[in-house]
Design an enzyme around this catalytic site. Structure first.
Site, PDB file in Angstrom:
ATOM      1  N   CYS A  20       5.304   3.118  -0.540  1.00  0.00           N
ATOM      2  CA  CYS A  20       6.213   4.128  -1.085  1.00  0.00           C
ATOM      3  C   CYS A  20       6.969   4.859   0.044  1.00  0.00           C
ATOM      4  O   CYS A  20       7.781   4.231   0.714  1.00  0.00           O
ATOM      5  CB  CYS A  20       5.446   5.061  -2.009  1.00  0.00           C
ATOM      6  N   HIS A  79       2.044   2.494  -5.397  1.00  0.00           N
ATOM      7  CA  HIS A  79       0.815   3.048  -4.795  1.00  0.00           C
ATOM      8  C   HIS A  79      -0.407   2.200  -5.154  1.00  0.00           C
ATOM      9  O   HIS A  79      -1.159   2.572  -6.067  1.00  0.00           O
ATOM     10  CB  HIS A  79       0.596   4.474  -5.298  1.00  0.00           C
ATOM     11  N   GLU A  99      -3.151   2.080  -3.769  1.00  0.00           N
ATOM     12  CA  GLU A  99      -4.401   2.821  -3.512  1.00  0.00           C
ATOM     13  C   GLU A  99      -4.812   3.692  -4.696  1.00  0.00           C
ATOM     14  O   GLU A  99      -5.924   4.212  -4.719  1.00  0.00           O
ATOM     15  CB  GLU A  99      -4.261   3.673  -2.233  1.00  0.00           C
TER      16      GLU A  99
HETATM   17  N1  GLN Z   1      10.317   9.980  -3.329  1.00  0.00           N
HETATM   18  C1  GLN Z   1       9.598   9.947  -2.093  1.00  0.00           C
HETATM   19  C2  GLN Z   1      10.563   9.811  -0.914  1.00  0.00           C
HETATM   20  O1  GLN Z   1      11.705   9.528  -1.099  1.00  0.00           O
HETATM   21  C3  GLN Z   1       8.582   8.828  -2.055  1.00  0.00           C
HETATM   22  C4  GLN Z   1       7.530   9.064  -3.108  1.00  0.00           C
HETATM   23  C5  GLN Z   1       6.172   8.500  -2.798  1.00  0.00           C
HETATM   24  O2  GLN Z   1       5.830   8.183  -1.664  1.00  0.00           O
HETATM   25  N2  GLN Z   1       5.366   8.446  -3.813  1.00  0.00           N
HETATM   26  O3  GLN Z   1      10.190   9.989   0.194  1.00  0.00           O
END
Ligand code: GLN
Length: 189
Positions: free
Chosen positions: A77, A170, A172
């Site tokens: 992410c 995610h 995890e």
């Molecule tokens: N929206 C976040 C970003 O742009 C990422 C979200 C996440 O890591 N769950 O950094």
């Protein structure tokens, strides 16, 4: 020993996944601690906050050195956003360690997070995998040297180039250990 970057965000859950695989891990809060690990998980969180913390702690050059030494890195992410070559919505700096472009916060404007089912195709027989997306980035471009390891709908959601692995969701936060096991194999434990 696998390090988990512990500046901000969802890092503790990665340690539990590695515990379940009987792999030792250590939370990394300062660049000097990188010398004790031979692989690094770059967790999700808020990439703009992570950038500020990486600036304050002077993490950029040590992370580039860590990658240049051939150590595997796995970003989820926001971690994927920091590892990508190009970032949009809005543009921001990144380490550029994998040849993909990502668009931040790209899944739905009304719904911040959702649980989907994707297809994991990296270990032999493709099979379905639960995937939790939280204000997730979308991979908008995949470079020629980048392998697609999992998809969700039309999107590639896990990709690998050499020693760099990324997931837009995610893993995890689910109980499925496949992707962490795959990364542990990359590190060679
Ligand atoms: N929206 C976040 C970003 O742009 C990422 C979200 C996440 O890591 N769950 O950094």
């Amino acid at each position: 020993m696998i390090g988990i970057l512990g500046l901000q965000g969802a890092y503790a859950a990665h340690g539990k996944m590695l515990d379940a695989l009987a792999v030792e891990s250590r939370v990394i809060k300062k660049p000097a601690q990188l010398s004790a690990v031979d692989g690094l998980i770059f967790p999700g969180g808020e990439s703009t906050t992570l950038i500020k913390l990486m600036d304050s702690w002077d993490f950029w050059a040590p992370l580039m050195d860590f990658a240049a030494a051939g150590n595997p890195i796995f970003g989820t992410c926001a971690g994927m956003i920091l590892l990508a070559k190009g970032v949009s919505n809005p543009p921001q700096k990144s380490l550029g360690l994998i040849d993909i472009d990502v668009e931040r916060n790209s899944y739905g404007r009304q719904v911040d997070s959702f649980e989907g089912t994707g297809v994991w195709a990296a270990d032999g027989q493709p099979r379905s995998l639960p995937m939790i997306f939280i204000r997730a980035p979308r991979i908008a471009r995949l470079g020629d040297g980048v392998a697609a390891l999992a998809t969700c709908g039309d999107d590639v959601v896990v990709a690998r180039q050499g020693q760099v692995l990324v997931a837009s969701f995610h893993p995890e936060l689910t109980s499925d250990l496949s992707i962490h096991r795959y990364f542990v194999d990359m590190v060679g434990h």
